[in-house]
Design a protein around this motif. Structure first.
Motif, PDB file in Angstrom:
ATOM      1  N   GLY A 198      28.675  10.210  11.410  1.00 38.38           N
ATOM      2  CA  GLY A 198      29.368  11.202  12.230  1.00 38.38           C
ATOM      3  C   GLY A 198      30.118  12.210  11.388  1.00 38.38           C
ATOM      4  O   GLY A 198      30.177  13.396  11.733  1.00 38.38           O
TER       5      GLY A 198
ATOM      6  N   PHE B 297      29.571  16.210  11.429  1.00 39.32           N
ATOM      7  CA  PHE B 297      30.666  17.135  11.711  1.00 39.32           C
ATOM      8  C   PHE B 297      30.843  18.141  10.574  1.00 39.32           C
ATOM      9  O   PHE B 297      31.082  19.332  10.823  1.00 39.32           O
ATOM     10  CB  PHE B 297      31.969  16.352  11.925  1.00 39.32           C
TER      11      PHE B 297
ATOM     12  N   PRO C 187      33.461  23.994  15.871  1.00 45.93           N
ATOM     13  CA  PRO C 187      33.297  23.027  16.958  1.00 45.93           C
ATOM     14  C   PRO C 187      34.029  23.462  18.222  1.00 45.93           C
ATOM     15  O   PRO C 187      35.133  24.009  18.168  1.00 45.93           O
ATOM     16  CB  PRO C 187      33.898  21.741  16.384  1.00 45.93           C
TER      17      PRO C 187
ATOM     18  N   ASP D 215      36.853  16.394  23.977  1.00 46.79           N
ATOM     19  CA  ASP D 215      35.983  15.786  22.975  1.00 46.79           C
ATOM     20  C   ASP D 215      35.279  16.850  22.141  1.00 46.79           C
ATOM     21  O   ASP D 215      34.610  17.740  22.670  1.00 46.79           O
ATOM     22  CB  ASP D 215      34.934  14.894  23.645  1.00 46.79           C
TER      23      ASP D 215
ATOM     24  N   ILE E  91      33.249  15.710  19.508  1.00 48.40           N
ATOM     25  CA  ILE E  91      31.985  15.000  19.359  1.00 48.40           C
ATOM     26  C   ILE E  91      31.760  14.238  20.654  1.00 48.40           C
ATOM     27  O   ILE E  91      32.592  13.438  21.060  1.00 48.40           O
ATOM     28  CB  ILE E  91      32.007  14.022  18.170  1.00 48.40           C
ATOM     29  N   ASP E  92      30.655  14.510  21.304  1.00 39.90           N
ATOM     30  CA  ASP E  92      30.346  13.786  22.530  1.00 39.90           C
ATOM     31  C   ASP E  92      29.155  12.870  22.274  1.00 39.90           C
ATOM     32  O   ASP E  92      28.547  12.899  21.192  1.00 39.90           O
ATOM     33  CB  ASP E  92      30.060  14.761  23.675  1.00 39.90           C
ATOM     34  N   HIS E  93      28.800  12.077  23.281  1.00 41.19           N
ATOM     35  CA  HIS E  93      27.794  11.045  23.118  1.00 41.19           C
ATOM     36  C   HIS E  93      26.724  11.157  24.191  1.00 41.19           C
ATOM     37  O   HIS E  93      27.026  11.367  25.369  1.00 41.19           O
ATOM     38  CB  HIS E  93      28.445   9.665  23.200  1.00 41.19           C
TER      39      HIS E  93
ATOM     40  N   LEU F 204      24.819  11.470  18.838  1.00 38.40           N
ATOM     41  CA  LEU F 204      26.058  12.239  18.799  1.00 38.40           C
ATOM     42  C   LEU F 204      25.725  13.684  19.116  1.00 38.40           C
ATOM     43  O   LEU F 204      24.648  14.178  18.764  1.00 38.40           O
ATOM     44  CB  LEU F 204      26.720  12.147  17.421  1.00 38.40           C
ATOM     45  N   ARG F 205      26.669  14.396  19.761  1.00 42.07           N
ATOM     46  CA  ARG F 205      26.425  15.793  20.131  1.00 42.07           C
ATOM     47  C   ARG F 205      27.583  16.672  19.706  1.00 42.07           C
ATOM     48  O   ARG F 205      28.749  16.322  19.872  1.00 42.07           O
ATOM     49  CB  ARG F 205      26.215  15.905  21.643  1.00 42.07           C
ATOM     50  N   LEU F 206      27.244  17.810  19.131  1.00 45.12           N
ATOM     51  CA  LEU F 206      28.218  18.847  18.783  1.00 45.12           C
ATOM     52  C   LEU F 206      27.887  20.118  19.544  1.00 45.12           C
ATOM     53  O   LEU F 206      26.719  20.463  19.726  1.00 45.12           O
ATOM     54  CB  LEU F 206      28.168  19.174  17.281  1.00 45.12           C
TER      55      LEU F 206
ATOM     56  N   VAL G 164      33.386   8.727  17.025  1.00 47.90           N
ATOM     57  CA  VAL G 164      32.004   8.225  17.002  1.00 47.90           C
ATOM     58  C   VAL G 164      31.811   7.030  17.934  1.00 47.90           C
ATOM     59  O   VAL G 164      30.705   6.495  18.033  1.00 47.90           O
ATOM     60  CB  VAL G 164      31.565   7.849  15.571  1.00 47.90           C
TER      61      VAL G 164
END
Length: 358
Positions: free
Chosen positions: A99, A103, A112, A120, A122-124, A306-308, A350
């Motif tokens: 993670g 990032f 970001p 958030d 960092i999302d999931h 993981l999503r940015l 994370v």
């Protein structure tokens, strides 16, 4: 708009999946030097434990990756609109370092953005619910169902694969330019509607949203730059709210045609994520989707991405209020929005909150 003469859009964003898969030009394989530099930066990041809301790219320089990062940016800004990066050994060093690498790369490609009203960064994308897309309370990123093609509310959306599924779950991309050109070819009478304002279901995408809907055109064409922002399912679900104007027959026809085109064989490109894969995508160039999937029975083996969301300031001209207008920067706060401590540091960021969106 209806008096304007519309023409097909040419250029590198006007691709078809069945043509792209003939080569692997859309895959970037990290060199040993690039991979080693990223892994060292990730470990340094974890050890320093900086605040995700204020850390900068300058604090984590990537000289060996400079050329690669420039190539990723060019692919998004002036190329096909996306790139798949392969070669990270995430299974060797775990989610926290992975993670951190993700990032840091994001910091070098943009700023970001908050992905929801709890802040958030960092999302999931991980199934925490057995709901389906038919359920109005289902959060798309937290179910196993197939997702319709759509755009996210940011300049760039990036995904890192930590663990894949037992079966299914391919990432699918479709060119917004190609879809537009097909609509213009088949139904030139409907194409002008794409430039008009549409209501999108905000609650469906974020259950903490301060309003039920927001508005945006589906396409923008300014100074020769074509951009797309689509999501037929969230436009249709916005009809659940009585304050939203009813869709006209022509608008419904257009949305149905849009979805029909995205499902035609050969239009989209599918990619099976491997652990460590990172996909960088310009939302204005391509739509994304996912096939349905089956998870492993063990919770620790479930499919987990993981999503940015990034703001990428390259001066892209677009009509006012296009797509991203509801997204906040990481240093912005919406009045009355809740604050979540988990966004502050990588160790918490994370780990998905299994209760969010359920």
């Amino acid at each position: 708009m209806k008096t304007r003469t519309l023409e097909p859009i040419a250029g590198p964003t006007a691709w078809r999946g069945d043509e792209l898969v003939k080569t692997d030009d859309w895959i970037y394989r990290l060199s040993d030097a690039e991979r080693v530099e990223l892994e060292a930066a990730g470990r340094k990041f974890v050890a320093a434990d900086p605040d995700l809301r204020t850390v900068t790219a300058e604090q984590y320089p990537l000289p060996a990756c400079a050329g690669a990062l420039e190539e990723f940016g060019a692919a998004m800004d002036t190329g096909r609109g996306f790139v798949l990066v392969r070669g990270l050994r995430t299974e060797e060093y775990g989610d926290e370092v992975a993670g951190a690498i993700f990032f840091i790369m994001g910091l070098h490609l943009g700023v970001p953005m908050k992905q929801n009203e709890v802040g958030d960064l960092i999302d999931h994308v991980v199934a925490t619910s057995n709901k389906t897309m038919e359920d109005p309370a289902a959060l798309p990123s937290r179910i196993r169902d197939r997702l319709p093609f759509h755009s996210d509310s940011s300049d760039v959306v990036a995904l890192m694969c930590l663990r894949g599924s037992k079966s299914g779950g391919a990432s699918s991309l479709a060119s917004g330019t190609t879809i537009y050109n097909e609509i213009l070819r088949r139904r030139p009478d409907l194409a002008p509607l794409l430039f008009e304002e549409w209501h999108f279901d905000w609650y469906k995408q974020d259950h903490d949203a301060p309003a039920n809907t927001y508005t945006s055109p589906i396409v923008s064409y300014v100074d020769g730059i074509f951009s797309t922002y689509a999501g037929s399912s969230v436009i249709k679900s916005a009809q659940d709210y009585p304050e939203v104007p009813r869709l006209t027959e022509a608008q419904i026809e257009l949305l149905d045609l849009y979805d029909e085109i995205t499902q035609e064989p050969g239009l989209a490109i599918d990619m099976d994520f491997q652990p460590g894969d990172v996909q960088w995508l310009l939302n204005y160039a391509a739509l994304h989707s996912r096939t349905s999937f089956v998870d492993y029975p063990e919770p620790e083996r479930r499919r987990h991405l993981l999503r940015l969301w990034l703001k990428r300031d390259v001066g892209r001209p677009m009509v006012e209020g296009f797509g991203r207008n509801v997204v906040q920067g990481r240093d912005e706060d919406r009045s009355g929005a809740p604050v979540a401590d988990r966004v502050k540091h990588i160790s918490g960021a994370v780990v998905p909150d299994d209760n969010w969106g359920v």
